[in-house]
Write an enzyme that holds these catalytic residues in place. Sequence first.
Site, PDB file in Angstrom:
ATOM      1  N   HIS A 185       0.393  -1.045   0.268  1.00 18.84           N
ATOM      2  CA  HIS A 185       0.042   0.175  -0.291  1.00 18.84           C
ATOM      3  C   HIS A 185       0.967   1.524  -0.396  1.00 18.84           C
ATOM      4  CE1 HIS A 185      -3.605   2.870   0.709  1.00 18.84           C
ATOM      5  NE2 HIS A 185      -2.695   3.388   1.720  1.00 18.84           N
ATOM      6  N   ASP A 223     -15.652   3.890   7.766  1.00 23.42           N
ATOM      7  CA  ASP A 223     -14.386   3.938   7.757  1.00 23.42           C
ATOM      8  C   ASP A 223     -14.979   5.577   7.108  1.00 23.42           C
ATOM      9  OD1 ASP A 223     -11.722   5.618   7.058  1.00 23.42           O
ATOM     10  OD2 ASP A 223     -12.037   4.923   5.452  1.00 23.42           O
ATOM     11  N   ARG A 227     -14.494  13.191   9.138  1.00 24.79           N
ATOM     12  CA  ARG A 227     -12.846  14.158  10.301  1.00 24.79           C
ATOM     13  C   ARG A 227     -12.866  15.366   8.659  1.00 24.79           C
ATOM     14  NH1 ARG A 227      -9.587   8.861   8.845  1.00 24.79           N
ATOM     15  NH2 ARG A 227      -7.828  11.088   9.125  1.00 24.79           N
ATOM     16  N   SER A 278      -7.033   4.245   9.881  1.00 24.54           N
ATOM     17  CA  SER A 278      -8.582   4.470   8.521  1.00 24.54           C
ATOM     18  C   SER A 278      -7.655   3.184   7.197  1.00 24.54           C
ATOM     19  CB  SER A 278      -8.305   5.684   8.393  1.00 24.54           C
ATOM     20  OG  SER A 278      -8.665   5.754   6.322  1.00 24.54           O
ATOM     21  N   LYS A 298      -8.571  -0.406   5.655  1.00 24.62           N
ATOM     22  CA  LYS A 298      -9.187  -0.803   4.757  1.00 24.62           C
ATOM     23  C   LYS A 298      -8.649  -2.397   3.751  1.00 24.62           C
ATOM     24  CE  LYS A 298      -9.182   3.077   3.653  1.00 24.62           C
ATOM     25  NZ  LYS A 298      -9.376   4.778   3.885  1.00 24.62           N
TER      26      LYS A 298
END
Length: 434
Positions: free
Chosen positions: A82, A161, A168, A183, A187
């Site tokens: 990621h 999320d 947020r 967050s 995922k």
Amino acid sequence: MRMVDLIEKKRDGEPLTTEEIQFIVEGYTEDSIPDYQVSALLMAIYFQGMTEKERADLTMAMASSGDQIDLRAIGGIKVDKHSTGGVGDTTTLVLGPLVAAAGVPVAKMSGRGLGHTGGTVDKLEAVAGFHAEITNEQFIALVNKNKLAVIGQSGNLTPADKKLYALRDVTATVNSIPLIASSIMSKKIAAGADAIVLDVKTGAGAFMKTLEDSKELAQAMVNIGNNIGRKTMAVISDMSQPLGFAIGNALEVKEAIDTLKGEGPEDLTELCLVLGSHMVYAAGRADSLEAARQMLITIIHNGEALQKFKVFIEAQGGDSSIVDHPDKLPQAKYKIELPAKEDGWVAEIVADHVGTAAMWLGAGRTTKDSDIDLAVGIQLNKKIGESVKSGESLASIYSNSEENEQVIEQLYRSILLSKEKVQPPVLIHGEITG
Ligand code: URA
Ligand code: CA
């Protein structure tokens, strides 16, 4: 349980329990807890922080709020990569085939999303016929057969999320390390990998602009991953200038092909070798990082990485002849050069400004529903530290519009020259393991 008591508890700096965090995340997802109470809680978290245990609990609660992909039917250790997002980051397109060719199963869930260019799925759609709308069963079968497949992100991945992120965004609480880290990790967990290699970007084009913040975020994510039983490590890589030369969808597919052939940009190639080595090692396919690196270099030079890319493209309906005939990728109508106005050395290429120029050309989405133009983008011809002669092209603009003044001006503002010699930036700023 009453939400007001939990807000008070957090406000006063006491940690919340697993059950309390579960209650909040479930309640907010199903609308039984209102925005105003969750807003107050988020602000309390912003100031009080979260313990390691709270972060892991929040991550798990969000990961299980929607669909989760079950990859147990795939043999071997599934490793996901990621990136926290940058400009012209072509690594996913390269790493998938590269580490799959080394025997690592890559079950990649990827989105489209907003940004300077499209997401991985958009980029791959620059290949005629390629599609990522496959069923979970097809996805798993393809990974078992070819070690690599890409599936479009489920609309119902981590709905908690999605809601919390949107809240947020309007309550000035995006910028909290525990909230960002959980967050992102939620995922990754929902997408099912056994091990996770994180590429945390740092610099002008990154979400985290300073090295200190990038390290803190990396450490927070690594801790969450390892605390919930997924082997996780992070590389902190430079995003003060765009990665590689290409920023644009078809242009990045071409750049990925070049890199898989061993003819790619130096920085992109090196970052792929570093991240790829960690993936191969985490998957248990090599005994050391050095052995993993050698394996990847061999796989590039003997053509197996490129062959894997062809097989992967074809298996998902794409025309793999683009690999040998890249002119079959979408082509822009106009190619405009950006000549240097003086001699010197490239001192800065402000990544996010270059990204914005690519978005203006149409390479990225400005809103969720806007169309993107796969052919357009920017190809840098010089990177930081290179010398330039007056009149030499700094960058090529690929456009489908006759009007490019705004883009040209933006690029001149972003690519700054110096009269003195400049050192290229360090590519790898650190590595964080559990
Ligand atoms: N990216 C995410 O996915 N979540 C955040 O909170 C910030 C950036
Ligand atoms: Ca690139």
